[in-house]
Design an enzyme around this catalytic site. Structure first.
Site, PDB file in Angstrom:
ATOM      1  N   PHE A  31      59.893  -6.820  29.575  1.00 19.63           N
ATOM      2  CA  PHE A  31      60.902  -7.263  28.612  1.00 19.63           C
ATOM      3  C   PHE A  31      62.114  -6.321  28.623  1.00 19.63           C
ATOM      4  O   PHE A  31      62.154  -5.344  27.884  1.00 19.63           O
ATOM      5  CB  PHE A  31      60.311  -7.333  27.206  1.00 19.63           C
ATOM      6  CG  PHE A  31      59.133  -8.275  27.094  1.00 19.63           C
ATOM      7  CD1 PHE A  31      59.116  -9.488  27.755  1.00 19.63           C
ATOM      8  CD2 PHE A  31      58.025  -7.933  26.326  1.00 19.63           C
ATOM      9  CE1 PHE A  31      58.029 -10.361  27.652  1.00 19.63           C
ATOM     10  CE2 PHE A  31      56.942  -8.791  26.209  1.00 19.63           C
ATOM     11  CZ  PHE A  31      56.940 -10.003  26.871  1.00 19.63           C
ATOM     12  N   ASN A  68      50.279 -10.050   4.400  1.00 18.14           N
ATOM     13  CA  ASN A  68      49.016  -9.433   4.846  1.00 18.14           C
ATOM     14  C   ASN A  68      49.072  -7.909   4.847  1.00 18.14           C
ATOM     15  O   ASN A  68      48.053  -7.254   4.648  1.00 18.14           O
ATOM     16  CB  ASN A  68      48.641  -9.920   6.249  1.00 18.14           C
ATOM     17  CG  ASN A  68      48.259 -11.385   6.247  1.00 18.14           C
ATOM     18  OD1 ASN A  68      48.035 -11.958   5.188  1.00 18.14           O
ATOM     19  ND2 ASN A  68      48.210 -11.994   7.409  1.00 18.14           N
ATOM     20  N   THR A 100      52.694   3.476  11.541  1.00 15.56           N
ATOM     21  CA  THR A 100      53.158   3.209  12.905  1.00 15.56           C
ATOM     22  C   THR A 100      54.481   3.895  13.222  1.00 15.56           C
ATOM     23  O   THR A 100      55.305   4.117  12.325  1.00 15.56           O
ATOM     24  CB  THR A 100      53.364   1.683  13.070  1.00 15.56           C
ATOM     25  OG1 THR A 100      54.036   1.441  14.299  1.00 15.56           O
ATOM     26  CG2 THR A 100      54.214   1.102  11.964  1.00 15.56           C
ATOM     27  N   PHE A 141      42.539  -0.166   8.083  1.00 13.94           N
ATOM     28  CA  PHE A 141      43.132  -0.570   9.369  1.00 13.94           C
ATOM     29  C   PHE A 141      43.628  -2.011   9.360  1.00 13.94           C
ATOM     30  O   PHE A 141      44.308  -2.419  10.303  1.00 13.94           O
ATOM     31  CB  PHE A 141      42.066  -0.510  10.477  1.00 13.94           C
ATOM     32  CG  PHE A 141      41.567   0.860  10.803  1.00 13.94           C
ATOM     33  CD1 PHE A 141      42.286   1.681  11.662  1.00 13.94           C
ATOM     34  CD2 PHE A 141      40.377   1.335  10.284  1.00 13.94           C
ATOM     35  CE1 PHE A 141      41.820   2.938  11.994  1.00 13.94           C
ATOM     36  CE2 PHE A 141      39.901   2.593  10.604  1.00 13.94           C
ATOM     37  CZ  PHE A 141      40.626   3.393  11.463  1.00 13.94           C
ATOM     38  N   ALA A 142      43.197  -2.788   8.357  1.00 17.78           N
ATOM     39  CA  ALA A 142      43.390  -4.244   8.449  1.00 17.78           C
ATOM     40  C   ALA A 142      44.857  -4.606   8.271  1.00 17.78           C
ATOM     41  O   ALA A 142      45.399  -4.480   7.173  1.00 17.78           O
ATOM     42  CB  ALA A 142      42.549  -4.935   7.394  1.00 17.78           C
ATOM     43  N   TYR A 153      57.531  -5.703  10.836  1.00 20.97           N
ATOM     44  CA  TYR A 153      56.282  -4.944  10.943  1.00 20.97           C
ATOM     45  C   TYR A 153      56.499  -3.505  10.462  1.00 20.97           C
ATOM     46  O   TYR A 153      55.768  -2.992   9.606  1.00 20.97           O
ATOM     47  CB  TYR A 153      55.775  -4.967  12.391  1.00 20.97           C
ATOM     48  CG  TYR A 153      54.651  -4.009  12.651  1.00 20.97           C
ATOM     49  CD1 TYR A 153      53.485  -4.049  11.890  1.00 20.97           C
ATOM     50  CD2 TYR A 153      54.734  -3.050  13.668  1.00 20.97           C
ATOM     51  CE1 TYR A 153      52.443  -3.169  12.116  1.00 20.97           C
ATOM     52  CE2 TYR A 153      53.699  -2.169  13.904  1.00 20.97           C
ATOM     53  CZ  TYR A 153      52.564  -2.222  13.125  1.00 20.97           C
ATOM     54  OH  TYR A 153      51.533  -1.330  13.352  1.00 20.97           O
ATOM     55  N   LYS A 168      54.982  -1.516   6.900  1.00 22.17           N
ATOM     56  CA  LYS A 168      54.219  -0.261   6.873  1.00 22.17           C
ATOM     57  C   LYS A 168      54.938   0.803   6.038  1.00 22.17           C
ATOM     58  O   LYS A 168      54.313   1.562   5.297  1.00 22.17           O
ATOM     59  CB  LYS A 168      53.994   0.234   8.307  1.00 22.17           C
ATOM     60  CG  LYS A 168      53.038  -0.633   9.109  1.00 22.17           C
ATOM     61  CD  LYS A 168      51.615  -0.492   8.586  1.00 22.17           C
ATOM     62  CE  LYS A 168      50.612  -1.272   9.399  1.00 22.17           C
ATOM     63  NZ  LYS A 168      49.224  -1.044   8.962  1.00 22.17           N
ATOM     64  N   ASP A 195      35.840  -6.889   6.852  1.00 29.59           N
ATOM     65  CA  ASP A 195      36.766  -7.473   7.833  1.00 29.59           C
ATOM     66  C   ASP A 195      36.659  -8.991   7.712  1.00 29.59           C
ATOM     67  O   ASP A 195      35.571  -9.524   7.506  1.00 29.59           O
ATOM     68  CB  ASP A 195      36.357  -7.032   9.249  1.00 29.59           C
ATOM     69  CG  ASP A 195      37.509  -7.134  10.238  1.00 29.59           C
ATOM     70  OD1 ASP A 195      37.891  -6.099  10.806  1.00 29.59           O
ATOM     71  OD2 ASP A 195      38.020  -8.262  10.440  1.00 29.59           O
TER      72      ASP A 195
HETATM   73  N1  UDP Z   1      56.010  -5.080  27.136  1.00 25.73           N
HETATM   74  C1  UDP Z   1      56.442  -5.762  28.291  1.00 25.73           C
HETATM   75  N2  UDP Z   1      55.707  -6.813  28.732  1.00 25.73           N
HETATM   76  C2  UDP Z   1      54.576  -7.237  28.114  1.00 25.73           C
HETATM   77  C3  UDP Z   1      54.126  -6.532  26.958  1.00 25.73           C
HETATM   78  C4  UDP Z   1      54.877  -5.463  26.510  1.00 25.73           C
HETATM   79  O1  UDP Z   1      57.478  -5.416  28.873  1.00 25.73           O
HETATM   80  O2  UDP Z   1      53.963  -8.220  28.554  1.00 25.73           O
HETATM   81  C5  UDP Z   1      56.799  -3.937  26.655  1.00 25.73           C
HETATM   82  C6  UDP Z   1      57.283  -4.080  25.220  1.00 25.73           C
HETATM   83  O3  UDP Z   1      58.504  -4.800  25.154  1.00 25.73           O
HETATM   84  C7  UDP Z   1      57.420  -2.618  24.801  1.00 25.73           C
HETATM   85  C8  UDP Z   1      56.291  -1.911  25.567  1.00 25.73           C
HETATM   86  O4  UDP Z   1      55.952  -2.810  26.645  1.00 25.73           O
HETATM   87  O5  UDP Z   1      58.651  -2.082  25.255  1.00 25.73           O
HETATM   88  C9  UDP Z   1      55.050  -1.694  24.727  1.00 25.73           C
HETATM   89  O6  UDP Z   1      54.754  -2.907  24.068  1.00 25.73           O
HETATM   90  P1  UDP Z   1      53.381  -3.187  23.321  1.00 25.73           P
HETATM   91  O7  UDP Z   1      53.443  -4.601  22.800  1.00 25.73           O
HETATM   92  O8  UDP Z   1      52.242  -2.820  24.201  1.00 25.73           O
HETATM   93  O9  UDP Z   1      53.372  -2.134  22.114  1.00 25.73           O
HETATM   94  P2  UDP Z   1      54.440  -1.857  20.918  1.00 25.73           P
HETATM   95  O10 UDP Z   1      55.340  -0.773  21.449  1.00 25.73           O
HETATM   96  O11 UDP Z   1      55.135  -3.133  20.602  1.00 25.73           O
HETATM   97  O12 UDP Z   1      53.574  -1.377  19.809  1.00 25.73           O
END
Ligand code: UDP
Length: 322
Positions: A206, A90, A115, A71-72, A139, A143, A29
């Site tokens: 969000f 990366n 993912t 995992f990295a 992202y 993957k 790591d």
């Molecule tokens: N989310 C949010 N507010 C935050 C962080 C995340 O509304 O401060 C929402 C994000 O837009 C998504 C869900 O929560 O719809 C899960 O986001 P997270 O980043 O935890 O995981 P992801 O689904 O991106 O892997």
């Protein structure tokens, strides 16, 4: 001996903790996002970069590696939209370097962290491994590209591999010695819990105009220890020759809206949250829910821990470590 690349990170460190009970483990790591304190004391730790061939050469020539669990990676949807170069460099280029050194040293067993982001905007309510893969952010593409590389390496060089497509990992080890700790934190559950501990003024949600029952995004949360167990089963399936190549979804099969997650956190902690609704985050699909039927049928794995217990374990860790 098993090489765990990214074993200081969130899911990596929880998997190492399970692995050391039954096998020798070396962790590689660079500590860019992982933590030295998260690496189990029974594992050998080598600080190095999987993108640097010389760092990998040292590990593969020093230790007798039977399999690699990788995992990295960078794993933030929003960041990948803003800085795609980082994600392709990366996640894809560095993985190619790792695979090249593995092939050179005749190490042919590989477990890869993928993912749900590879599915993009789902056409199916429950995503199976057969569902259309069409990412909507770099992202997810990074993957999916590696998944394709693995298929080709398997055909050409006899690589044996299992791809594990995680849905939303959450929770912490029952000992509370390790848990989810990113800097800066961007994930929903840690952000809610930090807020409920008084470390953040409010929770920014969000988007509230998604096509879901309450307008907020739906995700399928899976406990990190359940994920760790899926890695152990997959590793054993590869090493025992039960599988040559396979891809599995890892989720609970239940979707929760962001509002429901916040409400569950309020119930578990007995505290009240302050929410503000803000713009949608770029790259977010409305809903991601797993069908993990395939890994149940083939390896007998099933997620055991449901959302309230996931949150409770995360809360126990946050209370101790924040
Ligand atoms: N989310 C949010 N507010 C935050 C962080 C995340 O509304 O401060 C929402 C994000 O837009 C998504 C869900 O929560 O719809 C899960 O986001 P997270 O980043 O935890 O995981 P992801 O689904 O991106 O892997």
């Amino acid at each position: 001996m098993i090489l765990v690349v990214g074993g200081a990170g969130y899911i990596g460190s929880h998997t190492v903790k399970e692995l050391v009970d039954s096998t020798e483990v070396v962790v590689l790591d660079n500590l860019s996002t992982g933590h030295c304190w998260a690496i189990d004391e029974n594992a050998i730790f080598v600080k190095g970069d999987l993108g640097k061939e010389e760092d990998l050469e040292k590990v593969f020539s020093t230790y007798s590696i039977d399999a690699v669990i990788h995992f990295a990676a960078n794993s933030l949807v929003g960041e990948s939209v803003v800085d795609p170069w980082k994600y392709y460099e990366n996640n894809v280029v560095a993985t190619l370097t790792l695979l090249k050194v593995m092939m050179k040293h005749d190490v042919k067993n590989f477990i890869f962290s993928s993912t749900a982001a590879i599915y993009g905007i789902p056409e199916d309510t429950f995503l199976t491994e057969q569902s259309l893969t069409k990412p909507i952010n770099p992202y997810g593409y990074s993957k999916l590209m590696v998944e394709q590389i693995l298929e080709d390496f398997s055909q050409a060089y006899g690589l044996r591999y299992i791809v594990l497509r995680y849905f939303n990992a959450a929770g912490a080890h029952e000992s509370t010695s390790i848990g989810e700790s990113h800097d800066p934190e961007t994930h929903l559950i840690p952000i809610i819990l930090q807020h409920l501990l008084g470390k953040r003024e409010k929770i920014s949600v969000f988007g509230k105009d998604y096509d879901t029952p309450d307008g907020t995004c739906i995700r399928d949360y899976i406990h990190v220890t359940d994920l760790a167990h899926a890695h152990i089963l997959s590793l054993n399936a590869l090493l025992m020759g039960k599988k040559q190549m396979a891809t599995y979804n890892l989720g609970n099969g239940t979707g929760y809206t962001i509002k429901e997650v916040i409400e569950t956190c309020e119930i578990v902690t007995g505290r009240q949250a302050t929410i503000e609704y803000v713009e949608r985050r770029a790259g977010d699909p409305a809903q991601l829910i797993a069908s993990s039927e395939k890994i149940y049928q083939e390896l007998g794995w099933k997620a055991k821990i449901k959302l309230p217990a996931i949150i409770e374990s995360a809360w126990n860790w946050h209370k101790r470590n924040n």
